[in-house]
Write a protein that holds these residues in place. Structure first.
Motif, PDB file in Angstrom:
ATOM      1  N   GLU A  81      26.112  30.760  62.257  1.00  0.00           N
ATOM      2  CA  GLU A  81      26.249  30.812  63.715  1.00  0.00           C
ATOM      3  C   GLU A  81      25.678  32.124  64.262  1.00  0.00           C
ATOM      4  O   GLU A  81      25.035  32.147  65.316  1.00  0.00           O
ATOM      5  N   PHE A  82      25.887  33.212  63.511  1.00  0.00           N
ATOM      6  CA  PHE A  82      25.344  34.507  63.908  1.00  0.00           C
ATOM      7  C   PHE A  82      23.821  34.441  64.028  1.00  0.00           C
ATOM      8  O   PHE A  82      23.240  34.884  65.022  1.00  0.00           O
ATOM      9  N   PHE A  83      23.167  33.870  63.013  1.00  0.00           N
ATOM     10  CA  PHE A  83      21.700  33.796  63.054  1.00  0.00           C
ATOM     11  C   PHE A  83      21.216  32.889  64.185  1.00  0.00           C
ATOM     12  O   PHE A  83      20.184  33.152  64.797  1.00  0.00           O
ATOM     13  N   GLN A  84      21.970  31.857  64.513  1.00  0.00           N
ATOM     14  CA  GLN A  84      21.608  30.995  65.648  1.00  0.00           C
ATOM     15  C   GLN A  84      21.685  31.787  66.961  1.00  0.00           C
ATOM     16  O   GLN A  84      20.798  31.684  67.814  1.00  0.00           O
ATOM     17  N   ALA A  89      19.091  41.005  72.234  1.00  0.00           N
ATOM     18  CA  ALA A  89      19.993  42.131  71.980  1.00  0.00           C
ATOM     19  C   ALA A  89      19.980  42.509  70.497  1.00  0.00           C
ATOM     20  O   ALA A  89      19.668  41.690  69.633  1.00  0.00           O
ATOM     21  N   LEU A  90      20.319  43.769  70.223  1.00  0.00           N
ATOM     22  CA  LEU A  90      20.479  44.221  68.841  1.00  0.00           C
ATOM     23  C   LEU A  90      21.884  43.845  68.392  1.00  0.00           C
ATOM     24  O   LEU A  90      22.866  44.434  68.837  1.00  0.00           O
ATOM     25  N   LEU A  91      21.974  42.830  67.536  1.00  0.00           N
ATOM     26  CA  LEU A  91      23.268  42.313  67.107  1.00  0.00           C
ATOM     27  C   LEU A  91      23.476  42.563  65.622  1.00  0.00           C
ATOM     28  O   LEU A  91      22.576  42.347  64.809  1.00  0.00           O
ATOM     29  N   GLU A  92      24.691  42.995  65.284  1.00  0.00           N
ATOM     30  CA  GLU A  92      25.079  43.198  63.893  1.00  0.00           C
ATOM     31  C   GLU A  92      26.260  42.287  63.591  1.00  0.00           C
ATOM     32  O   GLU A  92      26.994  41.888  64.492  1.00  0.00           O
ATOM     33  N   TYR A  93      26.450  41.999  62.301  1.00  0.00           N
ATOM     34  CA  TYR A  93      27.482  41.053  61.871  1.00  0.00           C
ATOM     35  C   TYR A  93      28.290  41.698  60.754  1.00  0.00           C
ATOM     36  O   TYR A  93      27.736  42.058  59.711  1.00  0.00           O
ATOM     37  N   ILE A  94      29.580  41.867  60.999  1.00  0.00           N
ATOM     38  CA  ILE A  94      30.462  42.452  59.982  1.00  0.00           C
ATOM     39  C   ILE A  94      31.668  41.540  59.817  1.00  0.00           C
ATOM     40  O   ILE A  94      32.544  41.482  60.675  1.00  0.00           O
ATOM     41  N   VAL A 139      30.656  39.855  65.603  1.00  0.00           N
ATOM     42  CA  VAL A 139      29.328  40.246  66.054  1.00  0.00           C
ATOM     43  C   VAL A 139      29.458  41.474  66.951  1.00  0.00           C
ATOM     44  O   VAL A 139      30.272  41.486  67.873  1.00  0.00           O
ATOM     45  N   TYR A 140      28.653  42.489  66.651  1.00  0.00           N
ATOM     46  CA  TYR A 140      28.639  43.719  67.433  1.00  0.00           C
ATOM     47  C   TYR A 140      27.281  43.851  68.105  1.00  0.00           C
ATOM     48  O   TYR A 140      26.256  43.570  67.489  1.00  0.00           O
ATOM     49  N   MET A 141      27.286  44.284  69.357  1.00  0.00           N
ATOM     50  CA  MET A 141      26.048  44.450  70.106  1.00  0.00           C
ATOM     51  C   MET A 141      25.827  45.931  70.387  1.00  0.00           C
ATOM     52  O   MET A 141      26.724  46.620  70.870  1.00  0.00           O
ATOM     53  N   SER A 142      24.624  46.410  70.085  1.00  0.00           N
ATOM     54  CA  SER A 142      24.265  47.805  70.339  1.00  0.00           C
ATOM     55  C   SER A 142      23.590  47.936  71.689  1.00  0.00           C
ATOM     56  O   SER A 142      22.868  47.042  72.119  1.00  0.00           O
ATOM     57  N   ALA A 143      23.787  49.081  72.296  1.00  0.00           N
ATOM     58  CA  ALA A 143      23.076  49.394  73.535  1.00  0.00           C
ATOM     59  C   ALA A 143      21.620  49.673  73.195  1.00  0.00           C
ATOM     60  O   ALA A 143      21.303  50.122  72.094  1.00  0.00           O
ATOM     61  N   ALA A 201      12.740  38.421  55.224  1.00  0.00           N
ATOM     62  CA  ALA A 201      13.472  38.630  56.475  1.00  0.00           C
ATOM     63  C   ALA A 201      14.244  39.939  56.549  1.00  0.00           C
ATOM     64  O   ALA A 201      14.465  40.463  57.643  1.00  0.00           O
ATOM     65  N   ARG A 202      14.687  40.481  55.400  1.00  0.00           N
ATOM     66  CA  ARG A 202      15.592  41.631  55.434  1.00  0.00           C
ATOM     67  C   ARG A 202      15.666  42.282  54.061  1.00  0.00           C
ATOM     68  O   ARG A 202      15.094  41.805  53.093  1.00  0.00           O
ATOM     69  N   TYR A 203      16.445  43.347  53.986  1.00  0.00           N
ATOM     70  CA  TYR A 203      16.756  43.969  52.703  1.00  0.00           C
ATOM     71  C   TYR A 203      18.185  43.593  52.343  1.00  0.00           C
ATOM     72  O   TYR A 203      19.094  43.723  53.169  1.00  0.00           O
ATOM     73  N   VAL A 204      18.379  43.115  51.122  1.00  0.00           N
ATOM     74  CA  VAL A 204      19.705  42.735  50.640  1.00  0.00           C
ATOM     75  C   VAL A 204      20.078  43.711  49.518  1.00  0.00           C
ATOM     76  O   VAL A 204      19.460  43.716  48.454  1.00  0.00           O
ATOM     77  N   GLY A 205      21.057  44.538  49.781  1.00  0.00           N
ATOM     78  CA  GLY A 205      21.461  45.549  48.813  1.00  0.00           C
ATOM     79  C   GLY A 205      22.042  46.743  49.542  1.00  0.00           C
ATOM     80  O   GLY A 205      22.618  46.602  50.619  1.00  0.00           O
ATOM     81  N   VAL A 206      21.853  47.920  48.944  1.00  0.00           N
ATOM     82  CA  VAL A 206      22.406  49.149  49.521  1.00  0.00           C
ATOM     83  C   VAL A 206      21.299  50.195  49.619  1.00  0.00           C
ATOM     84  O   VAL A 206      20.778  50.637  48.593  1.00  0.00           O
ATOM     85  N   PRO A 207      20.921  50.577  50.840  1.00  0.00           N
ATOM     86  CA  PRO A 207      19.936  51.654  50.985  1.00  0.00           C
ATOM     87  C   PRO A 207      20.469  52.954  50.377  1.00  0.00           C
ATOM     88  O   PRO A 207      21.680  53.154  50.262  1.00  0.00           O
ATOM     89  N   ASP A 208      19.553  53.833  50.005  1.00  0.00           N
ATOM     90  CA  ASP A 208      19.954  55.122  49.438  1.00  0.00           C
ATOM     91  C   ASP A 208      20.435  56.073  50.527  1.00  0.00           C
ATOM     92  O   ASP A 208      21.361  56.849  50.312  1.00  0.00           O
TER      93      ASP A 208
END
Length: 188
Positions: free
Chosen positions: A13-16, A23-28, A32-36, A100-107
């Protein structure tokens, strides 16, 4: 940063929702969180940081990605889905890249504070990044011209590695030799 929807949704649903939004949307974990949108100073600070990081990373195996780029945090010990959009991510393990994205943990992750997202970056994301094992987390406050660098210690907890306000040189614990002059980061 504020909650976009007052109830929990699935990642599908988030990706839809994201497909239909600019908007810049994050999913935790279902929220769903929206950034300014970033301010002019935010963009200038981000560009300065990127230039410094890119110069340092030239010829090294790590890569810089900037917003908007999705990071899906993955750690076998942690359940749930977290899709975040850090201002800057430095990634040294290329095995997590998808189309589409990076899956893992950035340094290393950099978040640049905005007046509306401070608690999200200072509390929610700090704890999230620490629990997933992001080795270094930079919090940049353009309102105070301050950079705080947190690095994981042996107990996998963040401790302050460096902090500078207005002047001086900020260093990284994990990128040995990286040193940035704050005068080159914050426009006068």
């Amino acid at each position: 940063m504020h909650k976009y929807l007052p109830y929990s949704i699935s990642v599908d649903e988030f990706f839809q929702i994201r497909e239909q939004s600019d908007a810049l949307l994050e999913y935790i974990d279902g929220i769903v969180y929206m950034s300014a949108l970033p301010s002019t100073k935010h963009q200038r600070v981000s560009n300065s940081l990127e230039a410094n990081f890119r110069t340092f990373l030239e010829g090294k195996p790590c890569e810089l990605f900037h917003a908007p780029y999705d990071i899906e945090l993955k750690n076998e010990k942690i359940e749930g889905t977290k899709i975040i959009i850090p201002d800057i991510s430095i990634i040294c393990d290329e095995s997590g890249f998808t189309d589409a994205r990076y899956v893992g943990v950035p340094d290393l992750i950099v978040e640049i504070l905005s007046p509306s997202n401070q608690s999200h970056d200072l509390i929610t994301k700090l704890n999230l990044y620490m629990s997933y094992g992001v080795k270094e987390y930079w919090i940049v406050n353009p309102m105070l011209d301050t950079i705080t660098v947190y690095a994981l210690n042996d107990e996998k907890m963040y401790e302050q590695h460096d902090m500078k306000t207005e002047t001086g040189k900020i260093t990284s614990k994990i990128l040995d030799g990286l040193c940035m002059d704050l005068k080159s980061i914050f426009p006068s």
